[in-house]
Enzyme design. Structure first.
Site, PDB file in Angstrom:
ATOM      1  N   GLY A   9       0.779  -1.242   0.000  1.00  0.00           N
ATOM      2  CA  GLY A   9       0.000   0.000   0.000  1.00  0.00           C
ATOM      3  C   GLY A   9       0.807   1.287   0.000  1.00  0.00           C
ATOM      4  N   SER A  10       2.074   1.237  -0.465  1.00  0.00           N
ATOM      5  CA  SER A  10       2.842   2.493  -0.447  1.00  0.00           C
ATOM      6  C   SER A  10       2.301   3.495  -1.468  1.00  0.00           C
ATOM      7  CB  SER A  10       4.336   2.234  -0.673  1.00  0.00           C
ATOM      8  OG  SER A  10       4.592   1.863  -1.997  1.00  0.00           O
ATOM      9  N   ASN A  11       1.775   3.024  -2.594  1.00  0.00           N
ATOM     10  CA  ASN A  11       1.168   3.969  -3.552  1.00  0.00           C
ATOM     11  C   ASN A  11      -0.106   4.581  -2.981  1.00  0.00           C
ATOM     12  OD1 ASN A  11       2.579   4.329  -6.236  1.00  0.00           O
ATOM     13  ND2 ASN A  11       2.724   2.110  -5.995  1.00  0.00           N
ATOM     14  N   ILE A  57      -9.385  -7.075 -13.689  1.00  0.00           N
ATOM     15  CA  ILE A  57     -10.729  -6.513 -13.542  1.00  0.00           C
ATOM     16  C   ILE A  57     -11.532  -6.925 -14.781  1.00  0.00           C
ATOM     17  CG2 ILE A  57     -11.983  -4.312 -13.583  1.00  0.00           C
ATOM     18  CD1 ILE A  57     -10.552  -4.557 -11.046  1.00  0.00           C
ATOM     19  N   ASN A 115      -4.610   2.529 -13.281  1.00  0.00           N
ATOM     20  CA  ASN A 115      -3.693   1.576 -12.657  1.00  0.00           C
ATOM     21  C   ASN A 115      -2.283   2.139 -12.734  1.00  0.00           C
ATOM     22  OD1 ASN A 115      -2.695  -0.939 -11.617  1.00  0.00           O
ATOM     23  ND2 ASN A 115      -2.101  -1.529 -13.702  1.00  0.00           N
ATOM     24  N   HIS A 117       1.683   0.714 -12.994  1.00  0.00           N
ATOM     25  CA  HIS A 117       2.425  -0.502 -13.321  1.00  0.00           C
ATOM     26  C   HIS A 117       3.923  -0.190 -13.274  1.00  0.00           C
ATOM     27  CE1 HIS A 117       3.206  -4.397 -15.045  1.00  0.00           C
ATOM     28  NE2 HIS A 117       4.018  -3.813 -15.909  1.00  0.00           N
TER      29      HIS A 117
END
Ligand code: GAR
Length: 220
Positions: A15-17, A98, A112, A114
Site C-alpha cells: 500500500g505504499s502507492n 478486472i 492503474n 504498473h
C-alpha cells in the site's frame, strides 16, 4: 465531476502507492478524497494502514478464481464502491484482473499504476522482467484500465535508468520513488478534468481548455 475526486483504491499488499495518494491529498497537491480502500487479501498491510489513517477499508471476498474476481464478486465490489460514492477507481498494487462488471460500471474511470514502461513488460514482476531482458531503461506507467492485461491508454510515464549493478530490489526501489510522484500527478490531471481518451492516446488539456469544455458541457 464537481468537488474533490471521489476515489476508491484497490490494493492487494503493502500500500505504499495508496499512502502516496493520501499524502498528496494531505499536502494539498491532489484534490481528491479517498472514500474507501478495498482489498482481495484479508491480511493486506494496506488495509491496516488505511484504517489507521481514518479511511474506511474492507476486505471483500473474491469468489472461486485465483487471478480475477468472479462475476458475483465483482457485483458486490461495485455495490460497495457505489455505496461509498466512488467516482474513480485507482488500482494500487491490486494483483487481480478486472472484468466486465466493474469495467462497465466505471467505464473510463479506472486507472492503474504498473512498474514498467508499458507496453514493455506487462503482468507480474515488471522490474524483474526489465532486468532479465537487459533493458537500459525501466520505469513506471499510469494508464486507464481496459479488458486487457496492462493494455489501456497511457496517461503518464517516468523513466528510470538501469544501473550495471542493479538487483531487482534496488531497481524496484528507485522505480517506486517515481511511482509515488507519478500516481498523484496523474490523478490530479483527472481531478482537474484534463484527460481525454482519444483512441489509444490520452490527451492532456491545458487547465484553461478543461475549464472551457466543462462550461460548455458540465456533464464532462
Ligand atoms: C507497485 O510497484 C505497483 O506498481 C505494482 O505493485 C507494487 C505495489 O506496491 N503493481 C503491479 O505490479 C500491478 N501489475 P504498493 O502496494 O507499495 O503500492
Amino acid at each position: 465531476m464537481a468537488g474533490p475526486l471521489a476515489l476508491g483504491i484497490l490494493v492487494s499488499g503493502r500500500g505504499s502507492n495508496m499512502e502516496a495518494v493520501l499524502d498528496a491529498i494531505g499536502a494539498g497537491q491532489l484534490d481528491a478524497e479517498v472514500r474507501v480502500v478495498l482489498s482481495d487479501v484479508e491480511s493486506a498491510p494496506a488495509l491496516r494502514t488505511a484504517l489507521s489513517r481514518g479511511v474506511p477499508a474492507l476486505h471483500i471476498p473474491t469468489g472461486k478464481y485465483r487471478t480475477r474476481l468472479s462475476d458475483e464478486a465483482e457485483k458486490e465490489w461495485v455495490r460497495v464502491l457505489r455505496e461509498h460514492g466512488v467516482e474513480v477507481i485507482a488500482l494500487a498494487g491490486f494483483m487481480r484482473m478486472i472484468h466486465e462488471t466493474i469495467l462497465s460500471a466505471f467505464a473510463g474511470r479506472i486507472v492503474n499504476i504498473h512498474p514498467a514502461l508499458l507496453p514493455a513488460f506487462p503482468g507480474l514482476h515488471g522490474q524483474r522482467q526489465a532486468l532479465d531482458y537487459g533493458a537500459k531503461v525501466a520505469g513506471c506507467t499510469v494508464h486507464f484500465v481496459n479488458e486487457g492485461m496492462d493494455t489501456g491508454p497511457i496517461i503518464g510515464q517516468r523513466v528510470v535508468r538501469v544501473e550495471a549493478d542493479d538487483t531487482e530490489q534496488s531497481l524496484s526501489a528507485r522505480i517506486l520513488e517515481q511511482e509515488h510522484e507519478l500516481y498523484p500527478e496523474c490523478l490530479q490531471l483527472l481531478a482537474e478534468g484534463r484527460l481525454r481518451i482519444d483512441g489509444r492516446r490520452v490527451r492532456i488539456l491545458s487547465a484553461q481548455d478543461a475549464l472551457r469544455k466543462e462550461c460548455n458541457d458540465p456533464s464532462g
